[in-house]
Design a protein around this motif. Structure first.
Motif, PDB file in Angstrom:
ATOM      1  N   ARG A 151      75.872 -36.179  71.159  1.00  0.00           N
ATOM      2  CA  ARG A 151      75.863 -34.738  71.381  1.00  0.00           C
ATOM      3  C   ARG A 151      77.275 -34.233  71.582  1.00  0.00           C
ATOM      4  O   ARG A 151      78.126 -34.910  72.121  1.00  0.00           O
ATOM      5  CB  ARG A 151      75.064 -34.403  72.654  1.00  0.00           C
ATOM      6  CG  ARG A 151      73.570 -34.585  72.561  1.00  0.00           C
ATOM      7  CD  ARG A 151      72.888 -33.487  71.768  1.00  0.00           C
ATOM      8  NE  ARG A 151      73.402 -32.167  72.030  1.00  0.00           N
ATOM      9  CZ  ARG A 151      72.907 -31.299  72.919  1.00  0.00           C
ATOM     10  NH1 ARG A 151      71.873 -31.621  73.639  1.00  0.00           N
ATOM     11  NH2 ARG A 151      73.443 -30.116  73.064  1.00  0.00           N
ATOM     12  N   ALA A 194      79.353 -30.139  72.170  1.00  0.00           N
ATOM     13  CA  ALA A 194      79.263 -28.679  72.213  1.00  0.00           C
ATOM     14  C   ALA A 194      80.610 -28.111  72.617  1.00  0.00           C
ATOM     15  O   ALA A 194      81.393 -28.754  73.323  1.00  0.00           O
ATOM     16  CB  ALA A 194      78.182 -28.220  73.186  1.00  0.00           C
ATOM     17  N   THR A 208      74.244 -26.324  65.501  1.00  0.00           N
ATOM     18  CA  THR A 208      73.610 -25.040  65.795  1.00  0.00           C
ATOM     19  C   THR A 208      74.638 -24.113  66.428  1.00  0.00           C
ATOM     20  O   THR A 208      75.587 -24.564  67.066  1.00  0.00           O
ATOM     21  CB  THR A 208      72.399 -25.174  66.740  1.00  0.00           C
ATOM     22  OG1 THR A 208      72.832 -25.647  68.010  1.00  0.00           O
ATOM     23  CG2 THR A 208      71.339 -26.092  66.157  1.00  0.00           C
ATOM     24  N   THR A 229      74.922 -20.140  68.482  1.00  0.00           N
ATOM     25  CA  THR A 229      74.206 -19.029  69.088  1.00  0.00           C
ATOM     26  C   THR A 229      74.248 -17.836  68.137  1.00  0.00           C
ATOM     27  O   THR A 229      75.111 -17.749  67.262  1.00  0.00           O
ATOM     28  CB  THR A 229      74.809 -18.675  70.459  1.00  0.00           C
ATOM     29  OG1 THR A 229      76.223 -18.545  70.328  1.00  0.00           O
ATOM     30  CG2 THR A 229      74.506 -19.770  71.485  1.00  0.00           C
ATOM     31  N   GLU A 273      70.682 -21.552  67.050  1.00  0.00           N
ATOM     32  CA  GLU A 273      70.140 -22.051  68.311  1.00  0.00           C
ATOM     33  C   GLU A 273      69.046 -21.084  68.773  1.00  0.00           C
ATOM     34  O   GLU A 273      69.092 -19.884  68.486  1.00  0.00           O
ATOM     35  CB  GLU A 273      71.269 -22.122  69.351  1.00  0.00           C
ATOM     36  CG  GLU A 273      70.880 -22.744  70.659  1.00  0.00           C
ATOM     37  CD  GLU A 273      70.598 -24.232  70.554  1.00  0.00           C
ATOM     38  OE1 GLU A 273      69.763 -24.703  71.349  1.00  0.00           O
ATOM     39  OE2 GLU A 273      71.189 -24.919  69.714  1.00  0.00           O
ATOM     40  N   SER A 287      71.210 -17.800  78.213  1.00  0.00           N
ATOM     41  CA  SER A 287      71.877 -19.031  77.777  1.00  0.00           C
ATOM     42  C   SER A 287      73.344 -18.770  77.451  1.00  0.00           C
ATOM     43  O   SER A 287      73.785 -17.631  77.307  1.00  0.00           O
ATOM     44  CB  SER A 287      71.158 -19.632  76.564  1.00  0.00           C
ATOM     45  OG  SER A 287      71.197 -18.745  75.470  1.00  0.00           O
ATOM     46  N   CYS A 316      78.397 -20.296  71.519  1.00  0.00           N
ATOM     47  CA  CYS A 316      78.351 -21.752  71.655  1.00  0.00           C
ATOM     48  C   CYS A 316      78.024 -22.424  70.329  1.00  0.00           C
ATOM     49  O   CYS A 316      77.143 -21.976  69.583  1.00  0.00           O
ATOM     50  CB  CYS A 316      77.311 -22.126  72.708  1.00  0.00           C
ATOM     51  SG  CYS A 316      77.289 -23.877  73.118  1.00  0.00           S
ATOM     52  N   ARG A 366      76.921 -26.168  68.965  1.00  0.00           N
ATOM     53  CA  ARG A 366      76.415 -27.472  69.392  1.00  0.00           C
ATOM     54  C   ARG A 366      76.351 -28.409  68.196  1.00  0.00           C
ATOM     55  O   ARG A 366      75.986 -27.999  67.097  1.00  0.00           O
ATOM     56  CB  ARG A 366      75.022 -27.320  70.002  1.00  0.00           C
ATOM     57  CG  ARG A 366      75.004 -26.574  71.318  1.00  0.00           C
ATOM     58  CD  ARG A 366      73.543 -26.334  71.756  1.00  0.00           C
ATOM     59  NE  ARG A 366      73.437 -25.767  73.074  1.00  0.00           N
ATOM     60  CZ  ARG A 366      73.460 -24.470  73.342  1.00  0.00           C
ATOM     61  NH1 ARG A 366      73.604 -23.592  72.367  1.00  0.00           N
ATOM     62  NH2 ARG A 366      73.343 -24.023  74.585  1.00  0.00           N
TER      63      ARG A 366
END
Length: 125
Positions: free
Chosen positions: A7, A9, A48, A50, A78, A84, A88, A90
């Motif tokens: 992962r 981000a 992904t 936002t 996302e 949230s 961002c 990710r």
């Protein structure tokens, strides 16, 4: 050899093509270096963003890295959960590796450190 997910981000300050590409490239570079992987180890990458980031495809920021010409990369939106983290990006990098899950280093940069403080690599590390 196992297939594992790494992962990552990061965030950007503005919805700007250059900034999105740089942030994505930086996050991927950290993932590569920290986990000692090469593009040949990567099965695919899912990115992904936002819904406030639409100035560029983040995958373009990875495509300029050496060896990523044939790595499958897909971008998606996302889920827009109220409250949230904004702006961002990710990454889910799926790799073939002999590492155990505990030996995988997940990378969270900029404001994205808020997402997983227990797994965070900060800008200072």
């Amino acid at each position: 050899m196992m297939t594992r997910g790494i992962r990552g981000a990061t965030t950007v300050q503005t919805n700007n093509k250059t900034e999105i590409h740089k942030a994505t490239s930086d996050a991927m570079t950290h993932i590569i270096q920290r986990n000692k992987i090469s593009p040949d180890d990567i099965c695919h990458i899912l990115i992904t963003v936002t819904n406030d980031l639409d100035a560029a495809f983040p995958a373009e920021g990875i495509r300029v890295l050496e060896g990523f010409q044939y790595v499958p990369i897909m971008c998606a939106l996302e889920i827009p959960v109220p409250g949230s983290l904004k702006k961002c990006i990710r990454l889910m990098v799926t790799v073939n590796t002999t590492k155990n899950p505990a030996d995988i280093h997940h990378i969270y940069l900029n404001d994205a450190v808020k997402l997983r403080p227990d797994l965070t690599l900060t800008n200072d590390q």
